[in-house]
Write an enzyme that holds these catalytic residues in place. Structure first.
Site, mmCIF file in Angstrom:
data_model
loop_
_atom_site.group_PDB
_atom_site.id
_atom_site.type_symbol
_atom_site.label_atom_id
_atom_site.label_comp_id
_atom_site.label_asym_id
_atom_site.label_seq_id
_atom_site.Cartn_x
_atom_site.Cartn_y
_atom_site.Cartn_z
ATOM 1 N N GLU A 153 -18.445 9.183 -32.075
ATOM 2 C CA GLU A 153 -18.535 8.076 -32.585
ATOM 3 C C GLU A 153 -19.869 7.281 -32.528
ATOM 4 O O GLU A 153 -20.610 7.384 -31.579
ATOM 5 C CB GLU A 153 -17.222 7.081 -32.368
ATOM 6 C CG GLU A 153 -16.876 7.103 -30.874
ATOM 7 C CD GLU A 153 -18.029 6.432 -29.959
ATOM 8 O OE1 GLU A 153 -18.546 5.641 -30.224
ATOM 9 O OE2 GLU A 153 -18.230 7.265 -29.109
ATOM 10 N N GLU A 202 -20.428 8.756 -28.253
ATOM 11 C CA GLU A 202 -21.386 9.544 -29.368
ATOM 12 C C GLU A 202 -20.655 11.207 -29.339
ATOM 13 O O GLU A 202 -21.021 11.756 -30.440
ATOM 14 C CB GLU A 202 -22.975 9.979 -28.968
ATOM 15 C CG GLU A 202 -23.468 8.721 -28.858
ATOM 16 C CD GLU A 202 -25.096 9.362 -28.459
ATOM 17 O OE1 GLU A 202 -25.279 10.416 -28.383
ATOM 18 O OE2 GLU A 202 -25.868 8.208 -28.200
#
Length: 358
Positions: free
Chosen positions: A174, A317
Site C-alpha cells: 500500500e 509498501e
C-alpha cells in the site's frame, strides 16, 4: 455488491485430503519429523490450497493499493500528503523498498490508484480511483458503503485478472499518508481493544504528535460508531480505500485458490476484515513478518497465524512479501526435492521422532 457476494459464496476451506497426503510425504522425508519447523507447515498448507502434494510457483506479484486519507488534515502524520503520489509513482521505477526486494525475489508488482489525491500520467499505474482520497474520519464517515464495496471489488478483480495472466503467489502492499491511523481504527473496532493500545507512531511522529494521533482515532470511532459485527460498516466509517482494496485481494485470492501474503499493519487490518467476512480466507493467507506496529500481534492471534519473521520492520509498501515469497519457495523445494527415507536408504527411522508441537 454482486461480485463481492459471489466471491464470498465461492470461497471454500483448504483441501483436507491433500493436507493429509502432504503430511504423509513430509513425515517420510529423510529428516527427523518436524525438524524443519514452519517450512514443513508452509509446504503442507500450500497443498491444502492447490489440492496437490507437490507445488511450484510460476509467477509472483505484490498488489499495491494507493490512496489518500482525509484524516491527514488532523495532523496525524509527520509527512506531507503529496508524498502518497510521489511514492506511488516511484513504485513503478523499481527504486523503492518493495521495488528492490521484488527484483531480488524475481517478483512483479501491480500498482493500483484506488484513491490518491492526484492525477497520474503513468501507464504503469492502474487507474481505479474512487475519489481523491477519503473524507476526514474525525468529522464523519470515510466513505459511503457503496464506495467501500467498490474498493473491495477492485481488489477481487485485480487478483482475478492477474491469475488469468498466470500469477499464482500474491503479496499485499500500500501507499497512503495516515493509513496507520485508519488501520488502527479498524483493528480497534473489530477487536474491541482500546485504540490507544492499537495505535503506533507510524512514520516518525513526535510524542506530542503521537498523543494527537491517538486522540483523533478515539474521536473518529466515537463520532462514527461503526458496527463491529459488520466489517464493511467499519471500513465505511473509519477505514480507507487502500484497506478495503486489500481486503478484496485477500478474498480474491481465496476465491481463486491461490496463496497470498500479509505484509504490515495496513495489510493486517485488511486481512482481519476479509477474515471476518469469510473465515475460510485464513487457509490462503501467509503472514510475512510481525510488524512493529502494536495492532499486528492482535490480528495474527485473532486469525490464528504466526509470522515466520520478526525483524522490527514497519516500512509497509509490501516489503515483507518478497521475503516471504523466498521462504514459501524454499518450503516447496523441500517438499518436491528432498529424498524420502527409502530413497536415502535410511531403514531404521526410530530416531526420527516427532518434534512438532501438538
Amino acid at each position: 455488491m454482486n461480485l463481492l457476494q459471489k466471491t464470498l459464496d465461492i470461497i471454500r476451506p483448504a483441501d483436507k485430503e491433500a493436507i493429509k497426503k502432504a503430511w504423509e510425504r513430509m513425515d517420510n522425508l529423510s529428516k527427523p519429523i518436524g525438524s524443519l519447523g514452519k517450512l514443513e507447515e508452509i509446504a503442507v498448507k500450500m497443498s491444502g490450497i492447490t489440492g496437490k502434494v507437490k507445488n511450484r510457483i510460476n509467477k509472483k506479484n505484490t498488489i499495491i493499493m494507493a490512496a489518500d486519507n482525509g484524516v491527514w488534515e488532523e495532523g496525524v502524520s509527520a509527512c506531507p500528503q503529496e508524498l502518497t503520489a510521489i511514492i506511488t509513482n516511484n513504485y513503478t521505477k523499481g527504486i523503492t523498498g518493495i521495488g528492490v526486494l521484488s527484483d531480488y525475489a524475481k517478483a512483479d508488482i501491480c500498482v493500483i490508484d484506488v484513491g490518491v489525491k492526484a492525477e497520474f500520467n503513468n501507464p504503469n499505474i492502474i487507474n481505479k480511483k474512487i475519489a481523491y482520497g477519503t473524507k476526514n474520519i474525525a468529522k464523519g464517515p470515510a466513505m459511503t458503503r457503496e464506495e467501500a464495496i467498490k474498493a473491495i471489488e477492485i481488489g477481487i478483480e485485480a487478483v482475478d485478472n492477474l491469475v488469468k495472466e498466470g500469477y499464482d503467489l500474491f503479496g499485499t502492499g500500500e501507499a497512503g499518508m495516515c493509513n496507520t491511523a485508519t488501520s488502527a481504527a479498524v483493528i480497534s473496532v473489530l477487536s474491541g481493544m482500546d485504540s490507544d493500545i492499537v495505535a503506533g507512531k507510524g512514520s516518525g511522529l513526535t510524542e506530542e504528535g503521537f498523543a494527537n494521533k491517538k486522540a483523533v482515532i478515539k474521536r473518529a470511532i466515537e463520532i462514527n460508531d461503526p458496527d463491529k459485527k459488520d466489517p464493511i460498516d467499519v471500513l465505511t466509517k473509519v477505514g480507507g480505500f487502500d484497506i478495503a482494496g486489500l481486503c478484496g485481494c485477500f478474498l480474491g485470492a481465496a476465491k481463486n485458490r491461490v496463496p497470498i501474503v500479509i505484509d504490515g499493519i495496513i495489510a493486517c487490518a485488511a486481512a482481519l476484515c476479509a477474515f471476518r467476512l469469510n473465515p475460510n480466507v485464513k487457509d490462503f493467507m501467509f503472514p510475512s513478518h510481525l510488524s512493529a506496529e502494536p495492532g499486528s500481534e492482535y490480528v495474527m492471534n485473532e486469525i490464528g497465524l504466526r509470522p515466520g519473521l520478526n525483524m522490527d520492520m514497519r516500512l509497509g509498501e509490501g516489503t515483507g512479501c518478497p521475503l516471504e515469497f523466498c521462504i514459501i519457495e524454499s518450503a516447496l523445494c523441500v517438499m518436491n526435492n528432498m529424498a524420502t527415507l527409502e530413497e536415502a536408504s535410511i531403514h531404521n527411522s526410530e530416531f526420527f521422532v516427532d518434534i512438532r508441537e501438538k
